[in-house]
Design an enzyme around this catalytic site. Structure first.
Site, mmCIF file in Angstrom:
data_model
loop_
_atom_site.group_PDB
_atom_site.id
_atom_site.type_symbol
_atom_site.label_atom_id
_atom_site.label_comp_id
_atom_site.label_asym_id
_atom_site.label_seq_id
_atom_site.Cartn_x
_atom_site.Cartn_y
_atom_site.Cartn_z
ATOM 1 N N LYS A 249 0.803 -1.231 0.000
ATOM 2 C CA LYS A 249 0.000 0.000 0.000
ATOM 3 C C LYS A 249 0.838 1.284 0.000
ATOM 4 C CE LYS A 249 -4.170 -1.877 2.169
ATOM 5 N NZ LYS A 249 -5.176 -1.716 3.230
ATOM 6 N N ASP B 65 -10.239 2.654 2.502
ATOM 7 C CA ASP B 65 -10.422 1.925 3.769
ATOM 8 C C ASP B 65 -11.251 2.737 4.776
ATOM 9 O OD1 ASP B 65 -9.044 -0.376 3.010
ATOM 10 O OD2 ASP B 65 -7.119 0.386 3.709
ATOM 11 N N GLY C 82 -0.965 0.641 13.996
ATOM 12 C CA GLY C 82 -0.328 0.044 12.827
ATOM 13 C C GLY C 82 -0.901 0.642 11.551
ATOM 14 N N GLY C 83 -0.585 -0.018 10.436
ATOM 15 C CA GLY C 83 -1.048 0.460 9.129
ATOM 16 C C GLY C 83 -2.564 0.578 9.086
ATOM 17 N N GLY D 199 -16.482 -6.288 11.697
ATOM 18 C CA GLY D 199 -15.660 -5.582 10.713
ATOM 19 C C GLY D 199 -15.819 -6.040 9.274
#
Ligand code: ATR
Length: 286
Positions: free
Chosen positions: A75, A111, A139-140, A249
């Protein structure tokens, strides 16, 4: 054999390393079939050392793709190699959606859109009060969530992480509404919050590690997790037991796919119960 350069077939991809567990081909395949579009969406495994060449062939048109999705670990590099990343991708330093337009390779990150659209869809009214949110993890995956929650208008966003320096980096990146703290501050920071988001794999091996009193949140608060394998994570199970409203999710994955599909194939798809059931069935197989 049909040659894609001589037909109307539109091609798109998801690339990552590894990629075999990606559910994106099922999602896009479902919509292609639903619309009756002459399209092809496939998973392509691209090793880190091959990624630059892959993007070069995408840009030149040689690969025959209209664009595609990019997932771990590409990404950040996708953002760096794109001709024209948009503002969302630029702030994140990461892109998950690429498309060729006006002779340029454009990049965005869907996202955060997926995160919000999932909650709008499955937890109507979740953002009625936008005072405080707690996001676990730095995190990412947490970046897009922080950006999205900030852009939805939350006043205070507390990012709690085991390594507090990483949380602080994100606070610096995303502005004064974002505050960093160690995980030890959880009991204090969770009091009265409207939203709790887990973005870590914490608790997946040993659920005794999650000692959280979700009932200290605002009574109308929502608990969500961006992990969707399993669908009911230890965080969600605990929050539900404590009487809190929860949202899993999986919808984030489904909704983040919508803008890309529209760019490549020209129709805006809808995330339906049928599609969700199809992916749930697939998750149960593996
Ligand atoms: P991703 O891109 O999926 O977010 P990542 O960048 O590796 O993955 O981030 C994982 C997140 O989970 C981080 O916030 C990590 O905390 P650190 O920054 O301190 O490493 C968190 N995490 C993973 N395992 C953890 C554990 N056992 N306890 C606490 N936090 C954990």
């Amino acid at each position: 054999m049909r040659d894609s350069r001589e037909t109307s077939l539109i091609k798109a991809f998801v690339c990552g390393y590894p990629i075999k567990h990606s559910r994106s081909p099922i999602i896009h395949g479902h919509w292609l079939q639903e619309f009756g579009i002459d399209g092809d969406y496939r998973a392509v495994e691209v090793a880190p050392e091959e990624f630059t060449g892959f993007i070069a062939r995408l840009k030149s048109g040689e690969a025959g793709f209209a664009g595609g999705n990019v997932t771990i670990p590409h990404k950040e590099k996708a953002f760096a190699l794109a001709d024209q990343p948009d503002e969302l991708a630029s702030e994140l330093g990461a892109a998950n959606t690429l498309y060729r337009e006006e002779g340029r390779l454009k990049a965005t990150n869907t996202d955060g859109y997926g995160f919000l659209a999932n909650l709008d869809d499955r937890a109507e009214g979740w953002d009625a009060r936008r005072e405080r949110a707690v996001i676990l993890g730095a995190g990412g995956a947490s970046r897009a969530v922080i950006q999205a929650v900030r852009d939805r208008g939350f006043s205070e966003i507390h990012v709690l992480n085991r390594t507090v320096e990483r949380a602080q980096e994100l606070a610096d990146r995303f502005g004064p509404k974002v505050l960093a703290a160690p995980i030890a501050a959880l009991a204090e920071r969770i009091a009265g919050v409207d939203l709790f988001v887990n973005t870590t794999s914490l608790g997946m091996d040993d659920d005794s590690s999650i000692d959280i009193d979700f009932s200290a949140m605002a009574p109308t608060g929502l608990v969500t997790d961006i992990v969707y394998v399993p669908l009911m994570t230890p965080f969600l199970i605990k929050a539900q037991k404590q009487g809190m409203r929860i949202a899993d999710g999986l919808g984030m994955l489904l909704h983040q796919a919508v803008p890309g599909f529209e760019k490549w194939f020209g129709r805006r798809p809808v995330v339906t119960a049928d599609l969700r059931a199809k992916i749930v069935a697939d998750l149960e197989k593996h």
